[in-house]
Design an enzyme around this catalytic site. Structure first.
Site, PDB file in Angstrom:
ATOM      1  N   ASP A 112      -6.232   2.745  12.055  1.00 59.77           N
ATOM      2  CA  ASP A 112      -6.935   3.153  10.783  1.00 59.77           C
ATOM      3  C   ASP A 112      -7.877   1.927  10.594  1.00 59.77           C
ATOM      4  O   ASP A 112      -8.044   1.093  11.482  1.00 59.77           O
ATOM      5  CB  ASP A 112      -6.100   3.171   9.778  1.00 59.77           C
ATOM      6  CG  ASP A 112      -5.260   1.911   9.678  1.00 59.77           C
ATOM      7  OD1 ASP A 112      -5.446   0.990   9.360  1.00 59.77           O
ATOM      8  OD2 ASP A 112      -3.847   1.882  10.459  1.00 59.77           O
ATOM      9  N   ASP A 139      -7.955   0.240   7.973  1.00 57.26           N
ATOM     10  CA  ASP A 139      -7.435  -0.661   6.703  1.00 57.26           C
ATOM     11  C   ASP A 139      -7.792  -0.019   5.583  1.00 57.26           C
ATOM     12  O   ASP A 139      -8.041   1.279   5.529  1.00 57.26           O
ATOM     13  CB  ASP A 139      -7.407  -2.155   7.116  1.00 57.26           C
ATOM     14  CG  ASP A 139      -6.489  -3.078   6.219  1.00 57.26           C
ATOM     15  OD1 ASP A 139      -5.346  -2.427   6.237  1.00 57.26           O
ATOM     16  OD2 ASP A 139      -6.802  -3.922   5.775  1.00 57.26           O
TER      17      ASP A 139
HETATM   18  N1  ADE Z   1      -4.022  -1.366   8.087  1.00 58.14           N
HETATM   19  C1  ADE Z   1      -2.911  -1.878   8.738  1.00 58.14           C
HETATM   20  N2  ADE Z   1      -2.388  -3.064   7.955  1.00 58.14           N
HETATM   21  C2  ADE Z   1      -1.164  -3.443   8.572  1.00 58.14           C
HETATM   22  N3  ADE Z   1      -0.465  -2.827   9.595  1.00 58.14           N
HETATM   23  C3  ADE Z   1      -0.726  -1.633   9.971  1.00 58.14           C
HETATM   24  N4  ADE Z   1      -0.379  -1.337  10.841  1.00 58.14           N
HETATM   25  C4  ADE Z   1      -1.113   0.074  10.921  1.00 58.14           C
HETATM   26  N5  ADE Z   1      -2.219   0.026  10.351  1.00 58.14           N
HETATM   27  C5  ADE Z   1      -2.140  -1.098   9.433  1.00 58.14           C
END
Ligand code: ADE
Ligand SMILES: CSC[C@H]1O[C@H](OP(=O)(O)O)[C@H](O)[C@@H]1O
Length: 289
Positions: free
Chosen positions: A210, A212
């Protein structure tokens, strides 16, 4: 076939079993630091033994804070394993590290607050060097193996470990970006540091799942997004580990196996016997005089 597994694999979110393994055997291991997150599955891959452990337990019942990182690393040490790959789902903090890509990071920032972060306590003080927190040799091999498996893979970048379990705020995410950090996750610290204390070669296969929460056109991270993205990568991840096993040398030439040579400050005769007993697998060779 070599009787000792040549590689340990810690599977993260979305990777709770390693289906490519053949002739599997499941073993329960106890350690002076408690039980690991799950039983360890030992099996063969391209004719070599490897060992797999699910970081959050099978069924994902341990939060990043609750994972017993010390027991997990100690269990691999007990199996006589020298090389360890941590597989992790991570959020990307930069446009060019896109969901679905793999990153082999080269630096860590530790923003955790609530975890046991050393094996050495109770009358024994050790200051291990982690300037290069990932084994450079294993990282190079992993990068080649992932490329060979056909994934888009990036070499380098800083991974920050947050305590979680909540995801970041936009302010936090933008602050990490402004500091030049590439990835955010919740488990690489203290896993990498404990591996170094155990004198193991360790590196991370970071799966970008992703963007974030900083991206203006992409959805903010959610568990569903992480699991969906990771599910698309699990076959490739296993193929990459197989390729890695095929190119691993008999002996590593890095300095990881001597990481504690200049790290112990307590005089051996001052270390309490119970402490010695608990960590003798890790530092017995330095306490003998
Ligand atoms: N955006 C994110 N922040 C922290 N841990 C994660 N694991 C997968 N995506 C994450
Ligand atoms: C399920 S989203 C957050 C969770 O995913 C990552 O786990 P892992 O590093 O074990 O793959 C992240 O670090 C969080 O623990």
């Amino acid at each position: 076939m070599n009787n000792r597994p040549i590689l340990g694999i810690i599977g993260g979110s979305g990777l709770y079993e390693f289906t490519a393994l053949k002739d599997v055997e499941t073993i329960e291991i106890d350690t002076p630091f408690g039980k690991p997150s799950s039983p360890i599955v030992i099996g063969t891959l391209s004719g070599n033994k490897v060992a797999f452990l699910a970081r959050h337990g099978i069924g994902h019942f341990l939060s990043p804070t609750e994972v017993n990182y010390r027991a997990n690393i100690f269990a691999f040490k007990k199996l006589g394993i020298q090389c360890l790959i941590g597989i992790s789902a991570c959020g990307s903090l930069r446009e060019d590290y896109a969901p679905g890509h793999i990153v082999v990071p080269d630096q860590l920032v530790d923003n955790t607050k609530d975890r046991a972060r050393t094996f050495f306590t109770d009358g024994l003080v050790v200051h291990v060097g982690v300037a290069e927190p990932f084994c450079p040799e294993l990282s190079r091999l992993l990068y080649s193996a992932v490329a060979e498996a056909g994934a888009t893979v990036h070499s380098g970048g800083t991974l920050i470990t947050i305590e979680g379990p909540r995801f970041s705020t936009k302010a936090e995410s933008n602050m990490y970006r402004s500091e030049g950090i590439s990835l955010v996750g919740m488990t690489a610290c203290p896993e990498a540091f404990l591996a170094r204390e155990a004198e193991l070669c360790y590196t991370t296969m970071a799966h970008v799942t992703d963007y974030d929460v900083w991206h203006v056109t992409e959805e903010p991270v959610s568990v569903d997004m992480v699991v969906r993205t990771l599910a698309k990568n699990t076959q490739m991840a296993q193929l990459a580990i197989q390729k890695l096993v095929e190119i691993m040398p008999e002996e590593m030439t890095c300095s990881c196996s001597n990481a504690l040579a200049n790290a112990i400050i307590t005089r051996p005769e001052c270390v309490p016997p119970e402490t010695c007993e608990r960590v003798k697998l890790l530092i017995g060779k330095y306490l003998e005089s």
